[in-house]
Design an enzyme around this catalytic site. Structure first.
Site, short mmCIF file in Angstrom:
data_model
loop_
_atom_site.label_atom_id
_atom_site.label_comp_id
_atom_site.label_asym_id
_atom_site.label_seq_id
_atom_site.Cartn_x
_atom_site.Cartn_y
_atom_site.Cartn_z
CD GLU A 45 -2.63 1.19 2.65
OE1 GLU A 45 -3.83 1.50 2.57
OE2 GLU A 45 -2.09 0.87 3.73
CE LYS A 127 -7.56 1.96 3.37
NZ LYS A 127 -6.36 2.07 4.25
CB CYS A 161 -4.57 -1.20 4.73
SG CYS A 161 -4.07 -1.06 6.46
#
EC number: 3.5.5.1
Length: 349
Positions: A45, A127, A161
């Site tokens: 990430e 995200k 994540c």
């Protein structure tokens, strides 16, 4: 398409807050993975220009100088750093996924890109919901960012994540026929949920629930990271060193790769046999024969959600305010060429 191939997950330290240098390091690692026989390699990430670890170690006022520097290193989805990586994928005939801080207009996003072995971009996503303090620095994605794409090695999806903890995210990708999952994380420090073994368990469960192979990649914090975050004189820096936990899991939840020490940079590999998914789906297919759509249903709004939707004057008159419009750099522009186009700098027009 062959059902067996070699996959790789990166555990490495970025060149903190230096997008160009981290892109160069990416190319080096891509070449290394390809030389080892890998056909797919996963990066962490926010790999470019590194995860903003200063948000963990400084208060809100103290982070401002870091934020300014970090924002200057965010990259465009069609920028030269991306093109360099796409060329590397094509040159070495390897698919790859990486996280990056994307600048679109004046907003940053926690983005991921999946590039196939021919250099063509298959996924460009953001995200959906930055976690905790990340919301101070990054904007949100939308339903269009839940994507699975057919690649040279199989159907690949990706999440960042804590997105891997969200049950409906998992369900959405499983429903798209995901076979290989890219689970991109920062370093495993700063919170009980970010302990390496906890993240490992999260990814094992993801593999079992969705019947996929999971490639988990993480960053590492070394002495250069300690210096970049300027925490030498504030804390015991040893507590922030390391954080690496790259792993590859099978749909049976078993570890398929070797593991590295938390402070070690490197790449872990595993032989992937997609025929294992037949047994996994026979046993448990949560979006197929093991589902109950008459009891539970999931609705996904995949429409893009721009901040501004414009309605053009139907009479075609020129708007005198046009001269006052912001520069392209001040607004978010949808890049229609970002998906499915060969790299511009690799001998293609």
């Amino acid at each position: 398409m062959d059902t067996t191939f070699k996959a790789a997950a990166v555990q490495a330290e970025p060149v903190w807050m230096d997008a160009a240098a981290t892109a160069d390091k990416t190319v080096t690692l891509v070449a290394k993975a390809a030389a080892a026989g890998a056909q797919l390699v996963a990066f962490p990430e926010l790999w470019i220009p590194g995860y903003p670890g200063f948000m963990l170690t400084h208060n809100q006022t103290e982070t401002l100088p870091f934020i300014i520097k970090y924002r200057k290193q965010a990259i465009a989805a069609d920028g030269p750093e991306i093109e360099k990586i796409r060329c590397a994928a094509q040159e070495h005939n390897i698919a790859l996924s990486f996280g990056y801080s994307e600048r679109a207009g004046r907003t940053l996003y926690m983005s991921q890109m999946l590039i196939d072995a021919d250099g063509i971009t298959k996924i460009r996503r953001r995200k959906l919901k930055p976690t905790r303090f990340e919301r101070e620095l990054f904007g949100e994605g939308d339903g269009s960012d839940l994507q699975v794409a057919q690649t040279s090695v199989g159907r690949v999806g990706a999440l960042n994540c804590a997105e891997n903890l969200q049950s409906l995210n998992k369900f959405a990708l499983a429903a798209e026929g995901e076979q290989i999952h890219i689970s991109a994380w920062p370093f495993t420090l700063g919170s009980p949920v970010l302990v390496g073994d906890s993240i490992g368990a999260i990814n094992q469960v993801y593999a079992a629930e969705t019947g996929t192979f999971v490639l988990m990649s993480t960053q590492v914090v070394g002495p250069t990271g300690i210096a970049a975050f300027e925490i030498e004189d504030r804390y015991n820096p040893n507590q922030y060193l390391g954080g690496g936990y790259a792993r590859i899991y099978g749909p049976d939840m078993q570890l398929k790769s070797k593991s590295l020490s938390p402070t070690e940079e490197g790449i872990v590999y595993a032989e992937i046999d997609l025929s294992m998914l037949e047994a996994a789906k026979y046993s448990l297919d949560p979006t197929g024969h093991y589902s109950r759509p008459d009891v539970f249903s999931v609705s996904i709004n995949r429409q893009r959600q721009p901040a501004v939707s414009e309605v053009i004057d139907s009479n075609g008159d020129e708007d005198p305010r046009a001269a006052c419009e912001p520069d392209e750099g001040d607004r978010e522009v949808v890049i229609s060429t970002a998906i499915g186009v060969l790299p511009r700098y690799c001998g293609h027009s």
